[in-house]
Design an enzyme around this catalytic site. Structure first.
Site: not given
Ligand code: LLP
Length: 446
Positions: A263, A297-300, A336, A340, A368-369
């Site tokens: 998150g 669990e970092p992603g972004r 995105r 969003y 076309c949107e």
């Molecule tokens: N763990 C769980 C259980 C999650 O559902 C998520 C993201 C993460 C970790 C990783 O979150 P992060 O660190 O990346 O914030 N498509 C959207 C974001 C969707 C996130 C879904 N869950 C966007 O483009 O902003």
């Protein structure tokens, strides 16, 4: 309202966008460079649209995250990269080489992580609707942990695990009913979201898990949302989880692990970066003293700023009302902004554009949107046909969310590492679009 949706009083200009991205540099001759590679070279060689990721950037960000945990006395925190943010095998390999585990949400992501060399013992499985096939695969591979989101899932997993003669570690994902103050479509920790087991039902569910064969409840998990730029929501959620850990222990349960989710947000529009030290501190102060194995669990945060989407201008359309810069990238590539209302920095790649007078334009794709708009009224240097731009912070939730809408093949992907670069996915062939489609023989004969 998401932080990244709020238009700041003054949008950042090109110079401040570059300053906010240490992996980008505007070379007076070579133009915009990602790490040590001029993006114009990649665009010329591979064509556009093209995603470019920086392996060095990912490693640097990982080191910064580890450092923040170290500083807060949480050096033992396990990082499980959220594969959904960018699941390319090369990106996962960078993570594997750096000793990072994976957080997966499907059998596909699980297999990608394994293929990239992330060991099963470093993989956790999240998700509100894991299928029986997903769970069977996770049990067969002997992954580290499954974050279970309902009592129904507990029963389903118990049956699968016991049948396989296994016992699998589970955490219960708890919904702490905390507002992450982010975009409504990516908030997950409110009571009315579909995610997790209600805070009030968690203790009973933990006891139930312990009574089932094939399951070994080891702790709790939570994830309150994505693109969070302040420490407060994390602190509130982790305080609730800490309280629950104490309650569970007081009731005689063993709790050894807490998965704190992902998150952490990134500044797309010149916002202050997420306060890593403060977030780590919040974790330390709430859960740090409870003798727990902590996981995140970092992603972004790890991959977002490490990627750009290169696109060329198809044409500039001037109407009486507005100036439209039409790109060859579209919402099918990067969804995105359409999905969003997300704001992404957009920079011309050529060095001479930095000094060119800037005027407002709508930067749009060819789909076309009307929603196929990357930026409205964006003040950007005058661009002519064929000029290449880089759409910034596209490394997370970019290519993974692409589609082939409008029969547009999936774009090329390149990976930079310092001064070297490689193609890591060629552009999808047009014929791939229909190669698995079947027209039954009784059609087309009339
Ligand atoms: N763990 C769980 C259980 C999650 O559902 C998520 C993201 C993460 C970790 C990783 O979150 P992060 O660190 O990346 O914030 N498509 C959207 C974001 C969707 C996130 C879904 N869950 C966007 O483009 O902003």
């Amino acid at each position: 309202m998401a932080d990244f949706e709020v238009s700041l009083a003054q949008e950042p200009d090109a110079a401040s966008l570059i300053a906010a991205h240490p992996n980008l540099r505007m070379d007076p001759v070579d133009g915009l460079c990602l790490e040590g590679v001029p993006l114009a070279v990649i665009a010329k060689d591979l064509g556009t649209p093209c995603w470019v990721y920086g392996a060095g950037t990912i490693r640097t960000r990982l080191a910064a995250l580890r450092d923040a945990f170290d500083q807060a006395g949480l050096g033992a925190t396990h990082i499980h990269y959220a594969v959904k943010a960018n699941d390319h095998l090369a990106v996962l390999t960078v993570m594997a080489e750096a000793g990072v585990g994976a957080d997966v949400v499907s059998a596909g992501e699980l297999q990608r992580a394994l293929k990239a060399g992330i060991p099963p013992s470093a993989i956790v499985f999240s998700g509100v609707g894991k299928s029986a096939a997903d769970l069977r695969l996770a049990v067969a591979e002997g992954i580290a942990q499954i974050n279970v989101e309902s009592v129904e899932e507990l029963a389903m997993l118990s049956a699968i695990s016991a049948t396989a003669g296994r016992t699998i570690d589970v955490t219960l994902r708890v919904n702490p009913d905390v507002d992450a103050a982010t975009h409504a479509k990516i908030t997950t920790g409110k009571a009315d979201n579909k995610f997790g087991i209600a805070w009030t039902e968690a203790a009973a569910a933990y006891g139930f898990a312990g009574s089932l064969p094939g399951l070994h409840p080891v702790g709790l998990a939570t994830h309150i949302g994505s693109q969070i730029l302040s420490a407060a929501p994390f602190r509130a959620a982790y305080a609730r989880i800490a309280e629950l850990v104490r309650d569970l222990r007081a009731a005689g349960h063993t709790v050894t692990r807490v998965d704190c989710g992902g998150g952490i947000g990134i500044p797309y529009e010149g916002e202050q970066p997420a306060p890593l030290a403060e977030i780590a501190q919040a974790l330390a102060e709430t859960l740090g003293g409870l003798d727990l194995d902590l996981m995140v669990e970092p992603g972004r945060w790890l991959v977002g700023p490490a990627g750009v989407l290169l696109s060329a201008v198809v044409l500039v359309k001037q109407t009486a009302e507005r100036r439209f810069v039409v790109l060859d990238a579209a919402m099918n590539d990067l969804v995105r902004p359409a999905m969003y209302d997300a704001w992404h920095g957009i920079l011309p790649v050529a060095a001479d554009r930095m000094a060119a007078p800037a005027t407002p334009a709508d930067i749009v794709g060819p789909v076309c949107e009307s929603g196929d708009t990357f930026a409205k009224d964006r003040v950007i240097a005058a661009l002519e046909a064929d000029a290449v731009v880089a759409i910034l912070d596209a490394g997370a939730y970019g290519a993974v969310m692409s589609s082939t809408y409008n029969a547009r093949p999936l774009a090329t992907v390149a990976l930079v590492d310092g001064s070297q670069w490689d193609v890591i996915r060629p552009r999808q062939e047009m014929s791939d679009l229909w190669s698995r489609e079947i027209v039954p023989a009784r059609f087309g004969t009339r």
